[in-house]
Design an enzyme around this catalytic site. Structure first.
Site, PDB file in Angstrom:
ATOM      1  N   PHE A  88      -2.944  71.891  50.139  1.00  0.00           N
ATOM      2  CA  PHE A  88      -2.059  70.718  50.152  1.00  0.00           C
ATOM      3  C   PHE A  88      -0.593  71.081  50.296  1.00  0.00           C
ATOM      4  O   PHE A  88       0.220  70.255  50.703  1.00  0.00           O
ATOM      5  CB  PHE A  88      -2.255  69.893  48.860  1.00  0.00           C
ATOM      6  CG  PHE A  88      -1.509  70.437  47.663  1.00  0.00           C
ATOM      7  CD1 PHE A  88      -0.152  70.147  47.481  1.00  0.00           C
ATOM      8  CD2 PHE A  88      -2.131  71.248  46.724  1.00  0.00           C
ATOM      9  CE1 PHE A  88       0.544  70.665  46.391  1.00  0.00           C
ATOM     10  CE2 PHE A  88      -1.436  71.765  45.641  1.00  0.00           C
ATOM     11  CZ  PHE A  88      -0.095  71.472  45.480  1.00  0.00           C
TER      12      PHE A  88
ATOM     13  N   LYS B  71     -10.266  71.511  58.583  1.00  0.00           N
ATOM     14  CA  LYS B  71     -10.516  70.656  57.407  1.00  0.00           C
ATOM     15  C   LYS B  71      -9.243  70.762  56.563  1.00  0.00           C
ATOM     16  O   LYS B  71      -9.074  71.702  55.789  1.00  0.00           O
ATOM     17  CB  LYS B  71     -11.738  71.176  56.637  1.00  0.00           C
ATOM     18  CG  LYS B  71     -12.472  70.133  55.799  1.00  0.00           C
ATOM     19  CD  LYS B  71     -11.644  69.400  54.784  1.00  0.00           C
ATOM     20  CE  LYS B  71     -11.416  70.195  53.514  1.00  0.00           C
ATOM     21  NZ  LYS B  71     -10.484  69.495  52.569  1.00  0.00           N
TER      22      LYS B  71
ATOM     23  N   GLU C 169      -7.350  67.222  51.442  1.00  0.00           N
ATOM     24  CA  GLU C 169      -7.605  65.780  51.324  1.00  0.00           C
ATOM     25  C   GLU C 169      -6.452  65.053  50.641  1.00  0.00           C
ATOM     26  O   GLU C 169      -6.427  63.833  50.572  1.00  0.00           O
ATOM     27  CB  GLU C 169      -8.928  65.536  50.567  1.00  0.00           C
ATOM     28  CG  GLU C 169      -8.959  65.981  49.105  1.00  0.00           C
ATOM     29  CD  GLU C 169      -9.203  67.481  48.905  1.00  0.00           C
ATOM     30  OE1 GLU C 169      -8.909  68.269  49.817  1.00  0.00           O
ATOM     31  OE2 GLU C 169      -9.667  67.851  47.808  1.00  0.00           O
TER      32      GLU C 169
ATOM     33  N   SER D 140      -6.524  78.264  46.793  1.00  0.00           N
ATOM     34  CA  SER D 140      -6.503  78.956  45.501  1.00  0.00           C
ATOM     35  C   SER D 140      -7.500  80.126  45.490  1.00  0.00           C
ATOM     36  O   SER D 140      -8.459  80.145  46.270  1.00  0.00           O
ATOM     37  CB  SER D 140      -6.837  77.965  44.387  1.00  0.00           C
ATOM     38  OG  SER D 140      -8.125  77.445  44.606  1.00  0.00           O
TER      39      SER D 140
ATOM     40  N   CYS E  29       2.990  79.273  47.451  1.00  0.00           N
ATOM     41  CA  CYS E  29       2.290  80.503  47.065  1.00  0.00           C
ATOM     42  C   CYS E  29       3.246  81.684  47.036  1.00  0.00           C
ATOM     43  O   CYS E  29       2.916  82.739  46.526  1.00  0.00           O
ATOM     44  CB  CYS E  29       1.145  80.785  48.013  1.00  0.00           C
ATOM     45  SG  CYS E  29       1.716  81.226  49.632  1.00  0.00           S
TER      46      CYS E  29
ATOM     47  N   GLU F 165      -1.559  81.350  37.542  1.00  0.00           N
ATOM     48  CA  GLU F 165      -0.673  80.756  38.546  1.00  0.00           C
ATOM     49  C   GLU F 165      -0.412  79.317  38.103  1.00  0.00           C
ATOM     50  O   GLU F 165      -1.344  78.519  38.004  1.00  0.00           O
ATOM     51  CB  GLU F 165      -1.358  80.768  39.918  1.00  0.00           C
ATOM     52  CG  GLU F 165      -0.504  80.119  40.982  1.00  0.00           C
ATOM     53  CD  GLU F 165      -1.182  80.021  42.351  1.00  0.00           C
ATOM     54  OE1 GLU F 165      -2.392  79.726  42.422  1.00  0.00           O
ATOM     55  OE2 GLU F 165      -0.478  80.215  43.351  1.00  0.00           O
TER      56      GLU F 165
HETATM   57  P1  NAD Z   1      -7.497  74.552  46.789  1.00  0.00           P
HETATM   58  O1  NAD Z   1      -8.132  75.887  46.747  1.00  0.00           O
HETATM   59  O2  NAD Z   1      -7.794  73.585  45.711  1.00  0.00           O
HETATM   60  O3  NAD Z   1      -7.876  73.795  48.155  1.00  0.00           O
HETATM   61  C1  NAD Z   1      -7.752  74.420  49.413  1.00  0.00           C
HETATM   62  C2  NAD Z   1      -8.794  73.828  50.360  1.00  0.00           C
HETATM   63  O4  NAD Z   1     -10.098  74.097  49.848  1.00  0.00           O
HETATM   64  C3  NAD Z   1      -8.678  72.307  50.514  1.00  0.00           C
HETATM   65  O5  NAD Z   1      -8.889  71.967  51.864  1.00  0.00           O
HETATM   66  C4  NAD Z   1      -9.787  71.794  49.614  1.00  0.00           C
HETATM   67  O6  NAD Z   1     -10.331  70.569  50.058  1.00  0.00           O
HETATM   68  C5  NAD Z   1     -10.832  72.893  49.678  1.00  0.00           C
HETATM   69  N1  NAD Z   1     -11.621  72.998  48.458  1.00  0.00           N
HETATM   70  C6  NAD Z   1     -11.195  72.761  47.182  1.00  0.00           C
HETATM   71  N2  NAD Z   1     -12.193  72.967  46.305  1.00  0.00           N
HETATM   72  C7  NAD Z   1     -13.273  73.348  47.017  1.00  0.00           C
HETATM   73  C8  NAD Z   1     -14.608  73.716  46.671  1.00  0.00           C
HETATM   74  N3  NAD Z   1     -15.020  73.730  45.408  1.00  0.00           N
HETATM   75  N4  NAD Z   1     -15.440  74.076  47.653  1.00  0.00           N
HETATM   76  C9  NAD Z   1     -15.037  74.070  48.938  1.00  0.00           C
HETATM   77  N5  NAD Z   1     -13.791  73.726  49.324  1.00  0.00           N
HETATM   78  C10 NAD Z   1     -12.916  73.379  48.384  1.00  0.00           C
HETATM   79  O7  NAD Z   1      -5.916  74.801  46.919  1.00  0.00           O
HETATM   80  P2  NAD Z   1      -4.742  73.724  46.871  1.00  0.00           P
HETATM   81  O8  NAD Z   1      -4.608  73.209  45.482  1.00  0.00           O
HETATM   82  O9  NAD Z   1      -4.869  72.754  47.989  1.00  0.00           O
HETATM   83  O10 NAD Z   1      -3.500  74.665  47.221  1.00  0.00           O
HETATM   84  C11 NAD Z   1      -2.795  75.403  46.265  1.00  0.00           C
HETATM   85  C12 NAD Z   1      -3.306  76.836  46.193  1.00  0.00           C
HETATM   86  O11 NAD Z   1      -3.219  77.436  47.481  1.00  0.00           O
HETATM   87  C13 NAD Z   1      -2.466  77.715  45.290  1.00  0.00           C
HETATM   88  O12 NAD Z   1      -3.329  78.556  44.570  1.00  0.00           O
HETATM   89  C14 NAD Z   1      -1.613  78.524  46.259  1.00  0.00           C
HETATM   90  O13 NAD Z   1      -1.158  79.756  45.770  1.00  0.00           O
HETATM   91  C15 NAD Z   1      -2.560  78.697  47.385  1.00  0.00           C
HETATM   92  N6  NAD Z   1      -1.866  78.984  48.619  1.00  0.00           N
HETATM   93  C16 NAD Z   1      -1.939  80.259  49.078  1.00  0.00           C
HETATM   94  C17 NAD Z   1      -1.248  80.590  50.239  1.00  0.00           C
HETATM   95  C18 NAD Z   1      -1.323  81.969  50.782  1.00  0.00           C
HETATM   96  O14 NAD Z   1      -0.908  82.148  51.921  1.00  0.00           O
HETATM   97  N7  NAD Z   1      -1.816  82.960  50.071  1.00  0.00           N
HETATM   98  C19 NAD Z   1      -0.500  79.623  50.921  1.00  0.00           C
HETATM   99  C20 NAD Z   1      -0.473  78.324  50.407  1.00  0.00           C
HETATM  100  C21 NAD Z   1      -1.161  78.031  49.258  1.00  0.00           C
END
Ligand code: NAD
Length: 494
Positions: free
Chosen positions: A149, A173, A176, A226, A281, A379
């Site tokens: 997000f 994808k 959401e 994450s 991040c 985090e």
């Molecule tokens: P998230 O992991 O909750 O979601 C990321 C994606 O995974 C979304 O599209 C979500 O719909 C999907 N998803 C979530 N739960 C899932 C599940 N159980 N099974 C399958 N798919 C699932 O992350 P977020 O809250 O959207 O973003 C924040 C996180 O992203 C933080 O931890 C941040 O550090 C990380 N991030 C990392 C980088 C990087 O380059 N390393 C860059 C941006 C964000």
């Protein structure tokens, strides 16, 4: 209420799954849109469209593919404000920050415009008598992207620009929580002349993600999000035979040595900790202050915090917006309570005097944070900066290297030797020297170490080109009767 559907085969396709989610306006706390959640059949429809588009797109010559990317570049450039305001409305980040996100995304499209040059292989003439050897890079097929997000426009651009330029077709994808900006970008891709089916979006949740991970026609998956989900994506995707790069979370430390310019370090810490409400991040989450300068540095950070203008993106001049959801705001707030309970010192409490509506927190500053406290170990992903006091450079480096994450880090010093030693021994993928948020430019690649990345390749830049292609090596001889013999030995070149 506004409804956000899928983008399949060059048009908006409404879901019939009967499942949907809510997209909030985080600055008001009101529901703004519903977003369709894809069924397995709808994911299959998007993959089928991408599969059908692949043969013609991969055969499209490099000049033409570059021309399409140049037009995408022009359209994204012309629509910077529109993209920024769409993402700002759903994410909450202020307009200047949103424009910065679009600019950094655009860099990746600009990099992909150089695709004819990027796909050049190697050539060895006369590797053996009358025999030449060369390598070519070919696209993988249909590739998928799953994005977080916090950068709803930029992170998809990290992926699709190189993937498409290399000749792949793409299924995204998005998060959401804020999918509208990339839905708009899909229309720009079409306007730029990208054939229908080359770029598709399925909105949704785990159902859509799991289908992409197991679909036999998906060759590779790029994920950013994450750490627990990144690990799951990597393990599931690779088990299903896919190439996977999965970037995870972070806990970024900034080490401040006694010889640093403390005003510069304080400006940097405040900008990097509270920009985008800490939902980056690459945000600085912990300042490691060497004891002799810790008090002075904390004073300088504390002085700056009240000047940060917190409020909705819709009001010009605001510098920090709300958090993404009420649930996330409450979770971040819990860390502030928890740290005080575990013996840390709450210097500035960001829960005081917050705007009444929306999911706001103001910046918080916590001193005497230590490993073992939850606010140090986890985090937080919010506007909370911890300060951990260290006795020396060595103690600081050891703490960073002991951390399970390894995304970004920075050192603030005037000592070139110390900075060089830091860069040499630090176990982190992206390092800043007097630069607090060292996000690499688009012609390098982005990626952390340890629990911040699962997979072998970093994302975008040269690693992105390698990720989205596979190499073929051709060994070639043209008929020349004078060199033709029967030889049952293993081919040698001498
Ligand atoms: P998230 O992991 O909750 O979601 C990321 C994606 O995974 C979304 O599209 C979500 O719909 C999907 N998803 C979530 N739960 C899932 C599940 N159980 N099974 C399958 N798919 C699932 O992350 P977020 O809250 O959207 O973003 C924040 C996180 O992203 C933080 O931890 C941040 O550090 C990380 N991030 C990392 C980088 C990087 O380059 N390393 C860059 C941006 C964000």
């Amino acid at each position: 209420m506004n409804r956000i559907s899928h983008w399949i085969d060059g048009k908006v396709v409404e879901s019939t799954s009967g499942r949907s989610g809510t997209v909030w306006n985080p600055a008001t706390g009101e529901a703004a849109s519903t977003v369709d959640f894809a069924s397995v059949a709808e994911v299959d429809q998007a993959v089928a469209s991408a599969k059908a588009a692949f043969p013609a797109w991969r055969a499209t010559n490099l000049s033409r593919r570059a021309e399409v990317m140049f037009r995408v570049r022009e359209l994204v450039d012309a629509n910077r404000k529109e993209i920024a305001s769409l993402l700002s409305a759903e994410h909450g980040k202020v307009l200047s920050d949103a424009l910065g996100e679009v600019a950094r995304g655009l860099e990746n499209i600009e990099f992909a415009c150089g695709i004819p040059n990027l796909l050049k292989g190697g050539y060895s003439e006369q590797a053996s008598t009358g025999l030449d050897v060369y390598s070519i890079k070919q696209p993988l097929g249909v590739v998928a992207g799953i994005t977080p997000f916090n950068f709803p426009a930029m992170v998809p651009m990290w992926m699709f620009a190189n993937a498409l330029a290399c000749g792949n077709t793409f299924v995204l994808k998005p998060s959401e929580k804020d999918p509208s900006s990339v839905m708009f970008v899909a229309e720009l891709l079409k306007q730029a002349g990208l054939p229908d089916g080359c770029f598709n979006i399925v909105n949704g949740d785990k159902v859509a993600v799991d289908r992409l991970l197991e679909h036999p026609d998906i060759a590779a998956v790029s994920f950013v999000g994450s750490t627990p989900i990144a690990k799951y994506i990597y393990e599931t995707g690779t088990r299903n035979g896919k190439r996977v790069q999965a970037l995870g979370g972070a806990k970024n430390h900034m080490l401040v040595l006694p010889d640093a310019d403390l005003d510069m370090a304080a400006d940097a810490a405040v900008s990097a900790a509270y920009g985008s409400a800490g939902e980056r991040c690459m945000a600085v989450s912990v300042v490691l202050a060497v004891d002799s300068v810790a008090d002075a540095l904390i004073d300088k950070i504390s002085e700056r915090i009240p000047n940060i203008k917190v409020g909705p993106a819709s009001e010009a001049g605001n510098e920090m917006g709300p958090l993404i959801t009420g649930e996330h705001r409450d979770k971040v707030s819990g860390y502030i309570d928890g740290a005080a309970g575990e013996g840390a010192t709450l210097v500035v409490d960001g829960r005081d005097d917050v705007p009444a509506d929306g999911f706001f927190l103001k910046p918080s500053l916590i001193d005497n944070l230590k490993p073992g406290m939850k606010a140090y170990d986890d985090e937080i992903f919010g506007p909370v900066l911890g300060v951990t006091r260290v006795a020396s450079y060595r103690e600081g480096v050891d703490l960073i290297n002991a951390n399970p994450y390894g995304n970004g880090t920075a050192i603030f010093t005037r000592d070139g030797g110390a900075a060089r030693q830091f860069e040499f021994e630090i176990q982190v993928g992206m390092v800043g020297i007097n630069v607090p948020v060292p996000v690499p430019v688009s012609y390098y690649s982005f990626g952390g170490w340890k629990a911040s990345l699962f997979g072998d390749t970093h994302i975008y830049g040269p690693d992105g080109i390698n990720f989205y292609t596979r190499t073929k090596v051709v060994t070639r001889r043209w008929p020349d009767p004078s060199t033709s013999t029967v030889d049952l030995g293993f081919p040698q070149n001498r």
